[in-house]
Design an enzyme around this catalytic site. Structure first.
Site, mmCIF file in Angstrom:
data_model
loop_
_atom_site.group_PDB
_atom_site.id
_atom_site.type_symbol
_atom_site.label_atom_id
_atom_site.label_comp_id
_atom_site.label_asym_id
_atom_site.label_seq_id
_atom_site.Cartn_x
_atom_site.Cartn_y
_atom_site.Cartn_z
ATOM 1 N N HIS A 203 77.315 44.300 66.571
ATOM 2 C CA HIS A 203 76.997 44.545 65.170
ATOM 3 C C HIS A 203 77.635 43.433 64.342
ATOM 4 O O HIS A 203 78.181 42.467 64.893
ATOM 5 C CB HIS A 203 77.485 45.930 64.737
ATOM 6 C CG HIS A 203 78.923 46.216 65.097
ATOM 7 N ND1 HIS A 203 79.978 45.491 64.596
ATOM 8 C CD2 HIS A 203 79.471 47.138 65.944
ATOM 9 C CE1 HIS A 203 81.110 45.963 65.083
ATOM 10 N NE2 HIS A 203 80.834 46.957 65.919
ATOM 11 N N HIS B 40 81.220 42.258 65.196
ATOM 12 C CA HIS B 40 81.282 41.289 66.299
ATOM 13 C C HIS B 40 80.784 39.915 65.824
ATOM 14 O O HIS B 40 81.381 38.880 66.143
ATOM 15 C CB HIS B 40 80.386 41.729 67.459
ATOM 16 C CG HIS B 40 80.746 43.052 68.074
ATOM 17 N ND1 HIS B 40 79.946 44.161 67.972
ATOM 18 C CD2 HIS B 40 81.821 43.433 68.808
ATOM 19 C CE1 HIS B 40 80.502 45.172 68.626
ATOM 20 N NE2 HIS B 40 81.643 44.766 69.138
HETATM 21 P P1 AMP Z 1 84.317 46.209 71.165
HETATM 22 O O1 AMP Z 1 82.950 45.729 71.538
HETATM 23 O O2 AMP Z 1 84.311 47.501 70.404
HETATM 24 O O3 AMP Z 1 85.282 46.195 72.327
HETATM 25 O O4 AMP Z 1 84.881 45.151 70.129
HETATM 26 C C1 AMP Z 1 84.943 43.781 70.441
HETATM 27 C C2 AMP Z 1 85.735 43.072 69.380
HETATM 28 O O5 AMP Z 1 85.105 43.249 68.115
HETATM 29 C C3 AMP Z 1 87.160 43.621 69.253
HETATM 30 O O6 AMP Z 1 88.058 42.550 69.049
HETATM 31 C C4 AMP Z 1 87.054 44.504 68.027
HETATM 32 O O7 AMP Z 1 88.278 44.661 67.335
HETATM 33 C C5 AMP Z 1 86.053 43.716 67.191
HETATM 34 N N1 AMP Z 1 85.420 44.594 66.204
HETATM 35 C C6 AMP Z 1 84.844 45.804 66.427
HETATM 36 N N2 AMP Z 1 84.429 46.352 65.272
HETATM 37 C C7 AMP Z 1 84.759 45.474 64.281
HETATM 38 C C8 AMP Z 1 84.611 45.467 62.867
HETATM 39 N N3 AMP Z 1 84.039 46.477 62.206
HETATM 40 N N4 AMP Z 1 85.064 44.392 62.179
HETATM 41 C C9 AMP Z 1 85.649 43.351 62.837
HETATM 42 N N5 AMP Z 1 85.824 43.300 64.172
HETATM 43 C C10 AMP Z 1 85.389 44.347 64.890
#
Ligand code: AMP
Length: 291
Positions: free
Chosen positions: A34, A37
């Site tokens: 999203h 990311h």
């Molecule tokens: P995930 O796919 O949930 O493991 O997240 C991958 C990376 O994206 C991690 O470093 C998360 O902290 C970051 N991330 C997830 N959601 C957000 C958001 N809303 N804003 C900024 N970074 C995010």
């Protein structure tokens, strides 16, 4: 943009890029990309010659009964988002390529308050699973900058300790949380909220704002304590019938120990279940009393 499904190819590509003089940016994700990311990918692409995005739903960081099987997966969409945000490479490996033979015998164990409090105690083994896969990704990617979201603040603190304690040649970069217009932090899990749950899910951000407002109003009062701010946040969540509070606290941003005061590098953190979906969020307390 190239899409790879083998970790050894990934390592070779990034070694070759560095040998040709390029700098490397790494953005580890579990996919269902999203705009949160995408913001990490854009940040990397602006600072590094080659940005590599990994898409891997890491089984090690899910406890039995958690949402490993239902976690959203859509590689075609992820490839589009990564390309549009400026990635040069996407690695989307199968689990048996990352963990040949199944679960590894050797894993990273997180210690201290980071391991035993909040996400550490609510999701036993989760942070060890994160640290283990990130250690592998750091080893595969080699010297680089690695971009992580502030949204997963305790994970970011663990990754910073991992890089420092195990001497990875990686500069960890934290990036601000991207939110919907009503304040809900973007998360791949938001897609599983019903319409009424989606409306209720703003309660995490509302609780954080209530805490922040109370701090601004009460910081000069010596009787005003982190526990009071936490109680105000918890009350906001308890008033929302569709939400169940897991925790609301004010913590030291590096160690996740309970904050002794409302000054310094302090973070309000919150976790709650909305329907069947567990959501987390946080907000730093900007200390205007310090020079
Ligand atoms: P995930 O796919 O949930 O493991 O997240 C991958 C990376 O994206 C991690 O470093 C998360 O902290 C970051 N991330 C997830 N959601 C957000 C958001 N809303 N804003 C900024 N970074 C995010």
């Amino acid at each position: 943009m190239r899409v790879l499904d083998r970790v050894d190819q990934f390592r070779k590509e990034l070694d070759a890029a560095r040998a040709a003089g390029a700098t490397v940016g790494l953005v580890p994700t579990m996919g269902a990309l999203h705009d949160g990311h995408a913001s990490l990918i854009r940040r990397s692409a602006a600072a590094c010659d080659v940005t590599a995005v990994t898409v891997f739903v890491n089984p090690l960081q899910f406890a039995p009964g958690e949402d490993l099987d239902t976690y959203p997966r859509d590689l075609e969409h992820d490839v589009e988002v990564a390309a549009a945000a400026g990635a040069a490479l996407v690695l989307a490996p199968p689990a048996d390529d990352v963990y040949p033979g199944g679960r590894p015998d050797l894993t990273v164990r997180v210690g201290g308050h980071l391991a035993t409090r909040l996400e550490g105690s609510s999701r036993p083994g989760h942070l060890d699973g994160v640290a283990t896969v990130v250690a592998k990704l750091f080893n595969l990617a080699g010297p680089c900058r690695a971009y992580f979201g502030d949204k997963d603040a305790q994970q970011l603190a663990v990754v910073r300790r991992l890089a420092a304690d195990l001497s990875f040649p990686v500069e960890v970069v934290g990036c601000p949380t991207v939110r919907e217009v009503d304040g809900l932090a973007l998360s791949s899990r938001n897609a599983r909220l019903s319409a009424t749950e989606r409306a209720a899910a703003t309660v995490l951000h509302r609780a954080l704002l209530t805490g922040a407002t109370a701090v601004t109003a009460g910081r000069c009062d010596p009787a005003y304590e982190p526990a009071h701010v936490a109680a105000l946040m918890a009350a906001v969540v308890r008033a929302e019938t569709l939400a169940t509070l897991d925790y609301a606290e004010v913590v030291d941003a590096a160690t996740f120990e309970p904050a002794a005061t409302l000054t310094g590098d302090v973070l309000m953190v919150i976790a709650a279940r909305v329907g069947a979906v567990r959501l987390i969020d946080n907000l730093p307390l900007i200390d205007k009393t310090e020079p």
